[in-house]
Scaffold this active site. Structure first.
Site, short mmCIF file in Angstrom:
data_model
loop_
_atom_site.label_atom_id
_atom_site.label_comp_id
_atom_site.label_asym_id
_atom_site.label_seq_id
_atom_site.Cartn_x
_atom_site.Cartn_y
_atom_site.Cartn_z
CG ASN A 79 -48.09 33.02 3.57
OD1 ASN A 79 -47.78 31.94 4.08
ND2 ASN A 79 -48.30 34.12 4.28
CG ASN B 298 -44.95 28.96 7.76
OD1 ASN B 298 -45.25 30.04 7.25
ND2 ASN B 298 -44.79 27.86 7.03
CG ASP B 299 -46.72 34.32 7.39
OD1 ASP B 299 -46.46 33.25 6.80
OD2 ASP B 299 -47.62 35.10 7.05
N GLY C 94 -43.55 36.04 3.72
CA GLY C 94 -44.35 34.92 4.24
C GLY C 94 -44.51 33.72 3.33
CG ASP D 9 -45.43 28.88 3.28
OD1 ASP D 9 -45.96 28.41 2.26
OD2 ASP D 9 -46.07 29.44 4.19
CG ASP E 48 -24.68 32.00 -4.04
OD1 ASP E 48 -25.33 32.58 -4.91
OD2 ASP E 48 -24.09 32.57 -3.11
CD GLU F 242 -24.24 33.52 -8.75
OE1 GLU F 242 -24.89 34.54 -8.93
OE2 GLU F 242 -23.66 33.26 -7.67
CA CA Z 1 -45.92 31.41 5.56
#
Ligand code: CA
Length: 609
Positions: free
Chosen positions: A128, A133-134, A154, A156, A321, A350
């Site tokens: 984090n 920005n959480d 959280g 980033d 994906d 994948e």
């Molecule tokens: Ca964050």
């Protein structure tokens, strides 16, 4: 005055709530550009362009009047700014649009290949870097709770950028990030696989500009970046679904039908139409509706999102994906177009199957799929993962242990290109290499397994945290597989990003892996060399193979038993050009003039230059 006011009040001003893509580039091989405009009753607008060079090829109005698709012809168009002119009755609106200049060498960017080792990071769970920005006000999931494995924690992009030195020191040459695009979902948004805006980095990870800078910084440190993308489905809160352009943008648009996950239906010669439809058109889960790639507008939209990110952020590869869950032809056309624009760029799909025939079917130019061609250069070697899970656990004999590796790799004739297989012990969806705390004590298994992974054919991928013995089993739930990297959060009890913060045991595995990874960097014999191996003598249980390029070679010797062994070298002389070699793990000279004594579970990597 009053009348004028009422008149303005009754006429809705033309509003453009979404413009995808927000800009594009001049000089792309494909000169067609689809521009999607979204806004209330926007389909009722007439459209013209202010550019003399950019022409309108086609205007498409769909079932839903809130969408307007403009197909532009960019043939011969130089970098420029122009305006999209919208007119609806007396209302007019100009939408600025830009064709940017491409960066020099954009088409020739290097993709990832067998000279690379990918390090897979789940951005929410690594570090984090910016607690501010959480939580983003207005987004649906608006809390962090590190005690909840299903909640956001959280992590980033800044957290990753802050630890590029760590990754450089470890010696990986590429990072693959689980999806970073917006997932504005009510819950479970941390993993990133329910995209609600294809053109926007999730603001809890950072901005688009942050992502671009992260790629730049990684490049400066000699690391490539692989972006995770999902074309099979999107998040159910995506505007494309909540206010869909037309019903045929999605499969089963009226009602949730779950996929059977039986994607063998893509190649099964006996497949029924019912099974095929259910597997490929069913939704992945209820919160992830299934795109209809057979709709040309959908295919164009998704393809452009990938080209946009390649061009905008400078990435080197894509991990696609659930590749086999989407329409075969749609995905093949996408792979072909990306390769035409960027010949060395690599895409790995994948391909989660238990057997190599299925994996081989999906690889570019496979005879197994002919006359169709997936155009997918790189596929995932899941069957090798399942083979390795047993190979390094069991005592080697006629059938078991390292014999499994010999038998599995001996079937590589099935692949168009075995070097374009992603090889790995774990990822965000599987049990970790270390399944339990207890298993982390078995360093012999770790040493052999990673010596093998980093010297066999293919492109190795390492899941974050394995280097410091993070352990988890799939039975504990996906959240456990995606635990926080210790030290990524302020106040963490330990900071495993530094040697001082790691335990003695963690440093032991970190240092071992670091040594192998730095030795592997730039090693052409491993990146491009041929592979030759020997039948495993069931009484000795030793697996021996050679990687060779021109007059250089590397010979790997693995004792697959818990006993000391004395190995007569006569059967192996064809890969032993000298009577001594440098062993690179402990950096010593090994005599090969007579029999070789091997410790229980010993591994030797011998270099001949
Ligand atoms: Ca964050």
């Amino acid at each position: 005055m009053l009348l004028a006011f009422i008149s303005i009040g009754l006429t809705h001003a033309i509003e453009v709530r979404k413009l995808d893509p927000a800009f594009w580039w001049a000089g792309m091989k494909n000169t067609e550009l689809q521009v999607l405009l979204y806004g209330d009753q926007i389909a009722r607008c007439e459209v013209s362009l202010s550019s003399k060079e950019v022409r309108i090829k086609e205007i498409v109005r769909l079932e839903n009047p809130n969408y307007l698709l403009i197909y532009m012809d960019l043939t011969g168009a130089k970098p420029q700014s122009f305006e999209i002119l919208l007119q609806r009755g007396k209302e007019k609106k100009t939408v600025p649009y830009e064709l940017k200049a491409r960066k020099a060498g954009s088409s020739e960017r290097p993709g990832f290949n067998a000279g690379d080792v990918l390090y897979l990071i789940m951005p929410d769970r690594f570090a984090n870097g910016d607690p501010n920005n959480d939580v983003i006000p207005g987004m649906r999931e608006n809390k962090v709770d590190r005690s909840d494995p299903f909640a956001r924690h959280g992590g980033d992009l800044k957290g990753i950028a802050d630890h590029l030195d760590y990754l450089q020191d470890l010696g990986v040459t590429a990072i693959w990030l689980n999806p970073t695009q917006e997932n504005d979902m009510a819950s479970g948004s941390y993993h990133g696989y329910a995209i609600t805006d294809y053109y926007q980095v999730d603001r809890r990870f950072g901005s688009n500009e942050d992502f671009r800078q992260l790629v730049d910084q990684a490049h400066q440190k000699g690391m490539k970046v692989v972006m995770d993308m999902i074309f099979n489905h999107c998040g159910s809160e995506n505007t494309l679904f909540t206010d869909m352009p037309s019903r045929d943008w999605f499969n089963f648009p009226e009602k949730y039908v779950q996929t059977s996950y039986k994607t063998a239906t893509q190649y099964d010669p006996y497949v029924s139409a019912y099974d095929k439809k259910k597997a490929l058109d069913g939704w992945f889960v209820e919160s992830m509706p299934d795109f209809n790639q057979r709709n040309r507008h959908v295919a164009r939209y998704l393809t452009q999102t990938s080209i946009w990110w390649i061009e905008y952020a400078g990435i080197n590869g894509i991990r696609q994906d659930t590749h086999p869950f989407a329409d075969f032809d749609g995905m093949a056309a996408w792979c072909r177009e990306v390769t035409e624009e960027y010949p060395d760029f690599n895409i790995v799909g994948e391909t989660w199957y238990k057997n190599n025939a299925a994996i081989a079917f999906w690889q570019k130019d496979s005879k197994l799929a002919a006359p169709r061609n997936s155009n997918l250069r790189c596929v995932m070697d899941f069957p090798l993962l399942f083979t390795m899970e047993k190979a390094f656990e069991e005592e080697t004999d006629w059938d078991n242990g390292l014999t499994r590796l010999h038998e599995y790799l001996g079937q590589d004739f099935i692949y168009t290109n075995p070097q374009e297989l992603l090889v790995f012990f774990d990822n965000h969806d599987t049990s970790r290499f270390f399944k339990t705390k207890e298993s982390t004590k078995n360093t012999d298994r770790f040493r052999q397994a990673f010596a093998f992974l980093l010297t066999t054919r293919g492109i190795p991928e390492i899941y974050y945290g394995t280097e410091i013995r993070m352990a988890a089993d799939k039975s504990e739930g996906d959240g456990a597989l995606r635990a926080d990297f210790p030290g990524g959060w302020n106040g963490d009890a330990r900071n495993a990003f530094s040697a001082a913060g790691r335990t003695k045991e963690q440093n032991e595995t970190y240092d071992y892996l670091r040594r192998l990874l730095h030795w592997r960097q730039g090693n052409e014999v491993i990146a491009k060399g041929s592979l030759k191996h020997f039948v495993v003598d069931p009484l000795k249980g030793i697996y021996i193979y050679e990687r060779k390029l021109n007059n250089k070679s590397v010979v790997i010797i693995l004792n697959g038993t818990s006993k000391e062994q004395v190995l007569p070298l006569e059967p192996y002389r064809e890969v032993l050009p000298k009577t001594e070699a440098k062993e690179i793990i402990v950096n010593r000279t090994v005599s090969l003039s007579s029999a070789l004594e091997l410790q229980p579970r010993e591994v030797l990597i011998l270099e001949f230059n």
